[in-house]
Design a protein around this motif. Structure first.
Motif, PDB file in Angstrom:
ATOM      1  N   LYS A 128    -100.800   0.432  57.478  1.00 26.22           N
ATOM      2  CA  LYS A 128    -100.193  -0.309  58.569  1.00 26.22           C
ATOM      3  C   LYS A 128     -98.713  -0.552  58.267  1.00 26.22           C
ATOM      4  CE  LYS A 128    -103.499  -3.217  58.069  1.00 26.22           C
ATOM      5  NZ  LYS A 128    -104.429  -4.330  58.102  1.00 26.22           N
ATOM      6  N   ARG A 129     -97.957  -0.799  59.320  1.00 26.96           N
ATOM      7  CA  ARG A 129     -96.537  -1.062  59.138  1.00 26.96           C
ATOM      8  C   ARG A 129     -96.348  -2.364  58.373  1.00 26.96           C
ATOM      9  NH1 ARG A 129     -91.662  -0.065  63.206  1.00 26.96           N
ATOM     10  NH2 ARG A 129     -90.050  -0.963  61.887  1.00 26.96           N
ATOM     11  N   GLN A 130     -95.435  -2.333  57.438  1.00 24.91           N
ATOM     12  CA  GLN A 130     -95.145  -3.512  56.629  1.00 24.91           C
ATOM     13  C   GLN A 130     -93.714  -3.971  56.908  1.00 24.91           C
ATOM     14  OE1 GLN A 130     -97.311  -5.106  54.162  1.00 24.91           O
ATOM     15  NE2 GLN A 130     -98.708  -3.953  55.475  1.00 24.91           N
ATOM     16  N   PRO A 131     -93.452  -5.306  56.847  1.00 29.38           N
ATOM     17  CA  PRO A 131     -92.082  -5.755  57.101  1.00 29.38           C
ATOM     18  C   PRO A 131     -91.138  -5.399  55.969  1.00 29.38           C
ATOM     19  CG  PRO A 131     -93.485  -7.610  56.512  1.00 29.38           C
ATOM     20  CD  PRO A 131     -94.369  -6.416  56.607  1.00 29.38           C
ATOM     21  N   GLY A 132     -89.985  -4.879  56.326  1.00 31.85           N
ATOM     22  CA  GLY A 132     -88.923  -4.716  55.351  1.00 31.85           C
ATOM     23  C   GLY A 132     -88.256  -6.070  55.172  1.00 31.85           C
ATOM     24  N   SER A 133     -87.279  -6.112  54.298  1.00 36.36           N
ATOM     25  CA  SER A 133     -86.651  -7.413  54.013  1.00 36.36           C
ATOM     26  C   SER A 133     -85.967  -7.991  55.257  1.00 36.36           C
ATOM     27  CB  SER A 133     -85.652  -7.278  52.873  1.00 36.36           C
ATOM     28  OG  SER A 133     -84.712  -6.284  53.179  1.00 36.36           O
ATOM     29  N   LEU A 134     -85.307  -7.124  56.017  1.00 31.93           N
ATOM     30  CA  LEU A 134     -84.639  -7.608  57.240  1.00 31.93           C
ATOM     31  C   LEU A 134     -85.653  -8.139  58.249  1.00 31.93           C
ATOM     32  CD1 LEU A 134     -81.747  -5.201  58.201  1.00 31.93           C
ATOM     33  CD2 LEU A 134     -81.712  -7.672  58.355  1.00 31.93           C
ATOM     34  N   ASP A 135     -86.749  -7.389  58.373  1.00 31.99           N
ATOM     35  CA  ASP A 135     -87.809  -7.807  59.304  1.00 31.99           C
ATOM     36  C   ASP A 135     -88.374  -9.154  58.870  1.00 31.99           C
ATOM     37  OD1 ASP A 135     -87.561  -5.255  60.477  1.00 31.99           O
ATOM     38  OD2 ASP A 135     -88.939  -4.431  58.981  1.00 31.99           O
ATOM     39  N   TYR A 136     -88.596  -9.274  57.575  1.00 30.48           N
ATOM     40  CA  TYR A 136     -89.201 -10.501  57.039  1.00 30.48           C
ATOM     41  C   TYR A 136     -88.290 -11.699  57.273  1.00 30.48           C
ATOM     42  CZ  TYR A 136     -91.536 -13.699  53.861  1.00 30.48           C
ATOM     43  OH  TYR A 136     -92.189 -14.789  53.347  1.00 30.48           O
ATOM     44  N   TYR A 137     -87.027 -11.538  56.895  1.00 33.44           N
ATOM     45  CA  TYR A 137     -86.123 -12.689  57.009  1.00 33.44           C
ATOM     46  C   TYR A 137     -85.713 -12.968  58.458  1.00 33.44           C
ATOM     47  CZ  TYR A 137     -86.104 -13.186  52.019  1.00 33.44           C
ATOM     48  OH  TYR A 137     -86.504 -13.410  50.725  1.00 33.44           O
ATOM     49  N   ALA A 138     -85.818 -11.975  59.318  1.00 30.64           N
ATOM     50  CA  ALA A 138     -85.557 -12.246  60.741  1.00 30.64           C
ATOM     51  C   ALA A 138     -86.557 -13.286  61.250  1.00 30.64           C
ATOM     52  CB  ALA A 138     -85.667 -10.964  61.552  1.00 30.64           C
ATOM     53  N   VAL A 139     -87.812 -13.129  60.842  1.00 27.61           N
ATOM     54  CA  VAL A 139     -88.852 -14.079  61.268  1.00 27.61           C
ATOM     55  C   VAL A 139     -88.680 -15.421  60.556  1.00 27.61           C
ATOM     56  CG1 VAL A 139     -91.344 -14.548  61.241  1.00 27.61           C
ATOM     57  CG2 VAL A 139     -90.508 -12.282  61.874  1.00 27.61           C
ATOM     58  N   THR A 140     -88.576 -15.357  59.238  1.00 23.13           N
ATOM     59  CA  THR A 140     -88.592 -16.626  58.473  1.00 23.13           C
ATOM     60  C   THR A 140     -87.310 -17.445  58.663  1.00 23.13           C
ATOM     61  OG1 THR A 140     -87.792 -15.536  56.479  1.00 23.13           O
ATOM     62  CG2 THR A 140     -90.188 -15.749  56.733  1.00 23.13           C
ATOM     63  N   MET A 141     -86.188 -16.755  58.830  1.00 21.35           N
ATOM     64  CA  MET A 141     -84.954 -17.529  59.038  1.00 21.35           C
ATOM     65  C   MET A 141     -84.931 -18.147  60.439  1.00 21.35           C
ATOM     66  SD  MET A 141     -83.275 -17.714  56.298  1.00 21.35           S
ATOM     67  CE  MET A 141     -84.836 -17.706  55.433  1.00 21.35           C
ATOM     68  N   LEU A 142     -85.595 -17.474  61.373  1.00 18.05           N
ATOM     69  CA  LEU A 142     -85.673 -18.065  62.717  1.00 18.05           C
ATOM     70  C   LEU A 142     -86.561 -19.314  62.687  1.00 18.05           C
ATOM     71  CD1 LEU A 142     -84.915 -17.925  65.711  1.00 18.05           C
ATOM     72  CD2 LEU A 142     -86.982 -16.598  66.085  1.00 18.05           C
ATOM     73  N   THR A 143     -87.702 -19.220  62.018  1.00 17.85           N
ATOM     74  CA  THR A 143     -88.578 -20.398  61.963  1.00 17.85           C
ATOM     75  C   THR A 143     -87.923 -21.509  61.140  1.00 17.85           C
ATOM     76  OG1 THR A 143     -89.823 -19.392  60.142  1.00 17.85           O
ATOM     77  CG2 THR A 143     -90.744 -19.186  62.361  1.00 17.85           C
ATOM     78  N   LEU A 144     -87.115 -21.100  60.164  1.00 18.28           N
ATOM     79  CA  LEU A 144     -86.365 -22.110  59.396  1.00 18.28           C
ATOM     80  C   LEU A 144     -85.410 -22.870  60.307  1.00 18.28           C
ATOM     81  CD1 LEU A 144     -84.556 -21.787  56.000  1.00 18.28           C
ATOM     82  CD2 LEU A 144     -83.186 -22.275  57.973  1.00 18.28           C
ATOM     83  N   ILE A 145     -84.636 -22.114  61.062  1.00 23.47           N
ATOM     84  CA  ILE A 145     -83.602 -22.762  61.873  1.00 23.47           C
ATOM     85  C   ILE A 145     -84.236 -23.535  63.031  1.00 23.47           C
ATOM     86  CG2 ILE A 145     -82.931 -21.040  63.626  1.00 23.47           C
ATOM     87  CD1 ILE A 145     -80.607 -22.833  61.172  1.00 23.47           C
ATOM     88  N   LEU A 146     -85.367 -23.056  63.495  1.00 19.75           N
ATOM     89  CA  LEU A 146     -86.053 -23.815  64.553  1.00 19.75           C
ATOM     90  C   LEU A 146     -86.574 -25.145  64.012  1.00 19.75           C
ATOM     91  CD1 LEU A 146     -87.990 -21.069  66.561  1.00 19.75           C
ATOM     92  CD2 LEU A 146     -85.870 -22.237  67.169  1.00 19.75           C
ATOM     93  N   LEU A 147     -86.885 -25.173  62.735  1.00 21.74           N
ATOM     94  CA  LEU A 147     -87.303 -26.446  62.138  1.00 21.74           C
ATOM     95  C   LEU A 147     -86.100 -27.400  62.087  1.00 21.74           C
ATOM     96  CD1 LEU A 147     -89.763 -27.851  61.009  1.00 21.74           C
ATOM     97  CD2 LEU A 147     -89.237 -26.951  58.760  1.00 21.74           C
ATOM     98  N   TYR A 148     -84.931 -26.827  61.889  1.00 20.93           N
ATOM     99  CA  TYR A 148     -83.717 -27.659  61.899  1.00 20.93           C
ATOM    100  C   TYR A 148     -83.411 -28.194  63.304  1.00 20.93           C
ATOM    101  CZ  TYR A 148     -82.215 -27.141  57.077  1.00 20.93           C
ATOM    102  OH  TYR A 148     -82.129 -27.253  55.716  1.00 20.93           O
ATOM    103  N   SER A 149     -84.036 -27.624  64.314  1.00 25.24           N
ATOM    104  CA  SER A 149     -83.807 -28.154  65.668  1.00 25.24           C
ATOM    105  C   SER A 149     -84.422 -29.543  65.813  1.00 25.24           C
ATOM    106  CB  SER A 149     -84.336 -27.200  66.738  1.00 25.24           C
ATOM    107  OG  SER A 149     -85.738 -27.193  66.720  1.00 25.24           O
ATOM    108  N   SER A 150     -85.200 -29.969  64.811  1.00 23.96           N
ATOM    109  CA  SER A 150     -85.664 -31.368  64.808  1.00 23.96           C
ATOM    110  C   SER A 150     -84.445 -32.292  64.774  1.00 23.96           C
ATOM    111  CB  SER A 150     -86.577 -31.632  63.616  1.00 23.96           C
ATOM    112  OG  SER A 150     -85.909 -31.323  62.421  1.00 23.96           O
TER     113      SER A 150
END
Lengths: 312, 382
Positions: free
Chosen positions: B179-201
């Motif tokens: 199956k397709r696996q996330p590369g580093s860019l793919d991985y951090y695109a998701v995790t950095m978005l969820t990080l910054i959305l947490l900062y929207s608190s």
């Protein structure tokens, strides 16, 4: 007709009674002054009138509607000018006025027109697209007023609207208050500045310890203390030569205050002591520049009623 | 209508907030680019073999059949996985090639009996092992064919034996997970978005707190507006602006940085939306619960990195071990990240309902707390 009526209103904060069985009736078309030192209960009373604070006992009605039961109706008739400037720094002056006016149900062209009129009224029509951060303190105070009047309320409550501004802006605001009154608004005005209250208010209530201790027109209040004479003695010499305690020993003298080179002496009207006062200065070789007999002002009234100065 | 007015005001104020937009848009984009580049090796599931060179000395003089078969082996292995054989008659040269690291392996083939002697270069361990594996495979095949020939030489003509004698792929490298696996860019695109959305608190927090500090809350509450209209307007206003900021990050990471967001963005967007509702509500509740702005914002700023860490925001959850791996479930970032990766890479939507329910339940709890405090104590105005 009463626009605001308080009947035996009480508000407690724990063991402290901020407003104690306050009863008051403000008539339509009045500029009603509410005077009192910090902690007298003025702000608590105002916050109950506008619905920000609940009423523990008693009732408040505005135009016959209970503040408690019909708060949406009563609030729609009020415009509040808070003591602290309450505007958004990141909205233009027009956006500020439009936002607050829209909360009162104004929409579309009516909203635009009302907002422009309010800004014009407060002398800010040239600054509609400017942000408050570019404004002077006086201009911000005027915008603070514009936000309260755009929806054309029947009752405007102004809580210390001239604090910390230049004389020109203060004068503009006082003129605006008079003009609003002429346009039919009833105004409740609180201030520490006695001269403002004396100048614009048609009726005044003096509050202390949560109670209204005196109520009436400017003249009526002054007549409350007609048993007092006030003499102002201005000296040429150093004021340090004047001894307050020695003046207080003169028969009939009740209070002595020194401000710059002027000595303010309050005496009982029943005692004639002007010659003794002048004699004190001459015998102590203090050169007198002028002697003036002063009619009592609201400050004197307040002092007489409470034993404290208004700004204590 | 009054709720919409407040939403519009909130949106306008937030979208004009230059610093907040830098924080919410530029910051995650820069982090995605930097972390994506820095950790690209960690996330790679392919190995670039480069040039694998092998020296050999062939001392076979009589067995022409072996020579032919070995020649075929060299040809096929040069194609895949790309091992190049070079012959040398001098053993000293061959061994020197290993010592000076010019070659990955050196092979000596002798006859009577047939013998393979392989010298491996330790500095090119993977390459050498690859050669060894291929060679072992070749030898096994050759031995089998030789054994058959000894019993019945005619059987060598059978097609299946001929194919067996000359297998095309001696070494086949296949990932266990196709199956397709996330590369580093793919991985951090998701995790950095969820990080910054947490900062929207913090967006939610300041939406309430700034009204208190600017004293505009009292002015609003004096107007004929109900508490729920004010609260709803504030929360939706903040969510709207957060959604726009998040969308910009997704589009930039997808179109410019070429991060993979899956084939169906809708479930991803839905999950992120419920997550944003939760984070904004958390901020709003914090503004009501804590009297001091410093305490509340300090607490949020401390908790957020911890939750993000436990959610695999900085390093993948797979590298975490021990106690930490057991408490990652405590982080809502973990539920969201896990569900997102399942959706994007496995088309597995099983984590989505649970994550959405958790997000919305927490949001309801936070909003209820806010409504309770604001209604009772008029905290907004105090």
């Amino acid at each position: 007709m009463s626009i605001v009526k308080l009947d035996q209103v009480t508000k407690n904060f724990g063991d402290v009674t901020a407003v104690d069985k306050m009863s008051l009736s403000i008539e339509q078309g009045e500029i009603f002054g509410l005077l009192g030192p910090n902690g007298a209960g003025k702000s608590t009373a105002i916050n109950m009138i506008v619905g920000l604070l609940s009423i523990d006992k008693g009732t408040i009605s505005i135009l016959g509607n209970s503040v408690k039961k019909e708060s949406m109706t009563t609030r729609s008739n009020i415009g509040i000018v808070p003591q602290d400037i309450a505007i958004y720094e990141d909205l233009t002056s027009l956006e500020n006025v439009k936002f607050f006016a829209s909360l009162y149900g104004l929409r579309g062209k009516e909203l635009e027109k009302a907002a422009m009129e309010a800004l014009e009224f407060t002398g800010l029509s040239e600054k509609v697209k400017n942000y408050p951060k570019e404004f002077s303190g006086g201009m911000k105070r005027r915008l603070n007023i514009a936000c309260a009047i755009a929806h054309k309320p029947k009752l405007i409550i102004m809580d210390e609207p001239t604090v910390g501004i230049d004389p020109q802006s203060r004068n503009h605001i006082l003129q605006s208050v008079k003009k609003l009154n002429e346009l039919g608004c009833t105004i409740i005005y609180t201030s520490h500045y006695m001269e403002e209250v004396e100048e614009i208010c048609t009726r005044i209530a003096i509050m202390d310890h949560g109670k209204v201790i005196a109520l009436g027109t400017n003249d009526e209040l002054k007549n409350l203390i007609t048993d007092k004479d006030v003499v102002l003695v201005t000296v040429n010499d150093s004021i340090s030569k004047v001894r307050e305690e020695k003046i207080k020993e003169i028969r009939g003298v009740e209070n002595v205050e020194i401000e710059d080179s002027t000595v303010k002496i309050s005496s009982s009207r029943e005692v004639s002591n002007l010659d003794m006062i002048i004699n004190y200065f001459t015998s102590n070789r203090i050169s007198v520049k002028s002697v003036e007999s002063k009619t009592p002002d609201l400050e004197t009234v307040f002092l007489s009623l409470t034993g404290r100065r208004l700004r204590d | 209508m009054k709720t919409i007015i407040i939403i519009a005001k909130e949106f306008k104020q937030n979208i004009r907030n230059f610093k907040a937009n830098i924080m919410m848009i530029l910051f995650p984009i820069v982090l995605i680019a930097i972390l994506g580049a820095a950790f690209s090796g960690v996330f790679s599931n392919t190995i670039d073999l480069g040039d694998v060179k092998v020296l050999y000395t062939d001392k076979i003089t009589q067995d022409k059949h072996f020579k032919a078969v070995f020649s075929d082996f060299r040809k096929s292995i040069s194609i895949e996985p790309g091992v190049q054989f070079e012959e040398t008659a001098d053993e000293t040269t061959g061994k020197a090639g290993i010592q000076n690291s010019a070659y990955s392996a050196y092979l000596i083939i002798t006859e009577n009996p047939l013998k393979f002697e392989l010298y491996k270069n330790d500095r090119r361990g993977f390459d050498a092992t690859l050669v060894e594996t291929a060679l072992n495979s070749f030898i096994m095949n050759y031995d089998s064919v030789a054994a058959i020939a000894m019993v019945d030489s005619s059987a060598l003509e059978k097609p299946e034996i001929k194919d067996f004698e000359n297998p095309v792929n001696y070494v086949q490298t296949r990932s266990l997970d196709k199956k397709r696996q996330p590369g580093s860019l793919d991985y951090y695109a998701v995790t950095m978005l969820t990080l910054i959305l947490l900062y929207s608190s913090l967006t939610g927090f300041w939406a309430i707190r700034s009204e208190m500090e600017q004293k505009t809350a009292a002015r609003m509450l004096c107007a004929p507006i109900r508490g729920y209209q004010l609260l709803t307007g504030k929360v939706i206003g903040c969510i709207s602006v957060t959604a726009v900021q998040g969308l910009v990050v997704i589009l930039f990471s997808k179109l410019v940085l070429k991060a993979y967001w899956g084939e169906n963005i809708l479930p991803v967007a839905l999950l992120l939306l419920t997550y944003s509702i939760m984070t904004v509500s958390l901020g709003v509740a914090s503004a009501y619960v804590f009297k001091s702005s410093d305490t509340a914002s300090g607490l949020l700023n401390s908790i957020i990195p911890l939750l993000v860490f436990l959610g695999g925001g900085y390093v993948p959850l797979s590298v975490m071990g021990g106690f930490i791996s057991k408490i990652t479930f405590l982080s809502p970032v973990n539920w969201v990240n896990t569900a997102l990766f399942k959706i994007i890479y496995d088309h597995d939507y099983s984590g989505m309902p649970v994550s959405i329910i958790l997000n919305l339940s927490l949001s309801a709890l936070f909003i209820f707390t806010s409504a309770l405090i604001s209604g009772k104590g008029k905290r907004l105005y105090a």
